[in-house]
Enzyme design. Structure first.
Site, PDB file in Angstrom:
ATOM      1  N   CYS A  33      50.791  79.577 100.773  1.00  0.00           N
ATOM      2  CA  CYS A  33      51.532  78.316 100.807  1.00  0.00           C
ATOM      3  C   CYS A  33      50.546  77.153 100.636  1.00  0.00           C
ATOM      4  CB  CYS A  33      52.318  78.188 102.113  1.00  0.00           C
ATOM      5  SG  CYS A  33      53.597  76.921 102.004  1.00  0.00           S
ATOM      6  N   CYS A  56      55.035  81.697  96.062  1.00  0.00           N
ATOM      7  CA  CYS A  56      56.275  82.062  96.761  1.00  0.00           C
ATOM      8  C   CYS A  56      56.695  83.520  96.545  1.00  0.00           C
ATOM      9  CB  CYS A  56      57.401  81.112  96.385  1.00  0.00           C
ATOM     10  SG  CYS A  56      56.997  79.381  96.707  1.00  0.00           S
ATOM     11  N   GLU A  93      35.885  77.602 114.454  1.00  0.00           N
ATOM     12  CA  GLU A  93      37.014  76.671 114.364  1.00  0.00           C
ATOM     13  C   GLU A  93      36.543  75.254 114.052  1.00  0.00           C
ATOM     14  OE1 GLU A  93      40.225  77.166 114.238  1.00  0.00           O
ATOM     15  OE2 GLU A  93      39.898  79.322 114.401  1.00  0.00           O
ATOM     16  N   CYS A 152      62.939  80.231 103.363  1.00  0.00           N
ATOM     17  CA  CYS A 152      62.248  78.979 103.062  1.00  0.00           C
ATOM     18  C   CYS A 152      63.177  77.977 102.367  1.00  0.00           C
ATOM     19  CB  CYS A 152      61.032  79.256 102.187  1.00  0.00           C
ATOM     20  SG  CYS A 152      60.131  77.750 101.764  1.00  0.00           S
ATOM     21  N   CYS A 196      55.377  85.651  99.261  1.00  0.00           N
ATOM     22  CA  CYS A 196      55.412  85.081 100.619  1.00  0.00           C
ATOM     23  C   CYS A 196      56.425  85.802 101.515  1.00  0.00           C
ATOM     24  CB  CYS A 196      55.768  83.600 100.535  1.00  0.00           C
ATOM     25  SG  CYS A 196      55.886  82.825 102.152  1.00  0.00           S
TER      26      CYS A 196
HETATM   27  S1  SF4 Z   1      58.223  80.559 100.079  1.00  0.00           S
HETATM   28 FE1  SF4 Z   1      58.022  78.672 101.214  1.00  0.00          FE
HETATM   29  S2  SF4 Z   1      56.551  79.134 102.824  1.00  0.00           S
HETATM   30 FE2  SF4 Z   1      56.367  80.737 101.293  1.00  0.00          FE
HETATM   31  S3  SF4 Z   1      54.741  80.044  99.905  1.00  0.00           S
HETATM   32 FE3  SF4 Z   1      56.690  79.357  99.048  1.00  0.00          FE
HETATM   33  S4  SF4 Z   1      56.925  77.292  99.844  1.00  0.00           S
HETATM   34 FE4  SF4 Z   1      55.401  78.297 101.119  1.00  0.00          FE
END
Ligand code: SF4
Length: 372
Positions: free
Chosen positions: A206, A213, A51, A222, A216
């Site tokens: 992200c 996206c 970390e 989002c 994601c």
């Molecule tokens: S959908 Fe939203 S949280 Fe997911 S990668 Fe895109 S900007 Fe980031």
């Protein structure tokens, strides 16, 4: 996490959403990172070391250092008893060397105060050198499964986009709100997968620019994605605007001399000689009084022959910009020299203890044409 407030209400109820953590956990189990050398262990020493190394440093850069470091310092006792020079040598090239000094100091404290066992309480961990609140939470989540929220730069970015957070996340008020949200979103179990999932999402999908996206797991919820604002969120650090002030300065001249005033010992140009000012450094928006104060000020110095506005100058301090408006005041006769004022020969002005912009102004004025 819910706490009883003074009004008997449970705080964070409005922020809690178990489906958020479940989406992160499910995604991490399938798509997240599982075979990094500091994963699949509950050894707090190894987790802590990773970390600290990963703060401000990419995984790829850490891998080799992590392996060599553990080979030389396999336990916290080995690290604590090593000379600091040896620790620094093994950190050399990784950057941010305060981390290495703190690492050694932390190892010494863990050995001396905790018998070589890292405390399981995040609050105690966060009291050790080089371990902030988020790092303490990550260490305890990975080594003990403790329910404690992380909020590093990557997680702030994910939260800012998913929840459409307005405001710069480095600002205390916004950061406090993000911590409340981070606490409220903690799952009841699977802390390792959830914590690792947030880290992986921020590092692999992200990302700062061009977030992925379509892949994601948080896309459907989002705000940044839905509103086409992934470029704008998180809000960037606001640029500081420099305040602007002005000062009417008097270049009072008589018989080849200029009148200078000693400034107070503290404050701008503290203790230096400078030109007498009408009102001091006032806000640029402060209304001028049409020259009434100027006329009154110059008369205190003697019999005035001529007053002439000179070209204004701008001087930039670290915390404000000063617009200097000099006025040449020629005296036919001097009055008694006021307290804290001195007459200085213009041809010796280079040696006077003056602020740089005032000295430059007077040197330019000291040319013979001035007295023509
Ligand atoms: S959908 Fe939203 S949280 Fe997911 S990668 Fe895109 S900007 Fe980031």
């Amino acid at each position: 996490m819910k706490r009883l407030t003074e009004f008997g209400l449970t705080e964070f109820d409005d922020l809690a959403d178990p489906t958020f953590s479940q989406a992160v956990i499910d995604w991490q189990r399938v798509h997240g990172r599982h075979s990094l050398p500091w994963q699949n262990t509950r050894d707090a020493y190894r987790v802590w070391l990773s970390e600290i190394m990963l703060q401000q440093t990419q995984v790829a850069a850490v891998l080799g250092y992590y392996a060599r470091f553990l080979e030389r310092f396999p336990t916290v006792h080995d690290l604590a008893s090593a000379p600091i020079e040896d620790v620094m040598a093994h950190w050399s090239g990784l950057g941010y060397y305060t981390r290495a000094r703190n690492l050694h100091a932390c190892a010494v404290r863990v050995v001396n105060e905790y018998g070589g066992e890292f405390p399981a309480d995040p609050a105690l961990l966060a009291d050790l050198p080089g371990i902030g609140r988020s790092t303490a939470a990550a260490i305890t989540a990975f080594s003990n499964g403790t329910r404690a929220a992380i909020l590093d730069g990557n997680v702030k970015r994910v939260f800012a986009r998913v929840f459409g957070v307005e405001g710069y996340p480095g600002e205390k008020r916004i950061e406090d709100a993000l911590w409340r949200r981070a606490d409220a979103l903690l799952p009841e179990e699977s802390m390792e997968a959830y914590t690792q999932g947030l880290m992986d999402l921020g590092a692999t999908l992200c990302t700062r620019s061009k977030p992925d996206c379509p892949r994601c797991p948080l896309q459907a919820r989002c705000v940044a994605y839905a509103t086409g604002r992934t470029e704008e969120l998180p809000v960037r650090k606001p640029k500081k605007t420099t305040p602007e002030k002005r000062a009417d300065m008097l270049v009072v001249l008589h018989d080849g001399h200029v009148l200078l005033e000693q400034r107070p010992a503290s404050g701008i140009w503290g203790g230096l000689l400078s030109l007498p000012e009408v009102d001091g450094h006032v806000g640029i928006e402060t209304a001028r009084d049409g020259g009434i104060a100027l006329a009154a000020a110059v008369q205190a110095f003697g019999e005035v022959e001529e007053v002439q506005a000179l070209l204004p100058l701008v001087h930039v301090f670290t915390h404000y910009k000063l617009h200097m408006a000099p006025h040449k005041v020629l005296l036919a006769a001097r009055a008694v020299t006021p307290e804290r004022h001195v007459w200085v020969r213009l041809d010796g002005i280079e040696d006077a203890a003056l602020p740089a912009p005032v000295k430059k102004l007077l040197i330019d004025l000291a040319r013979p044409s001035l007295f023509a």
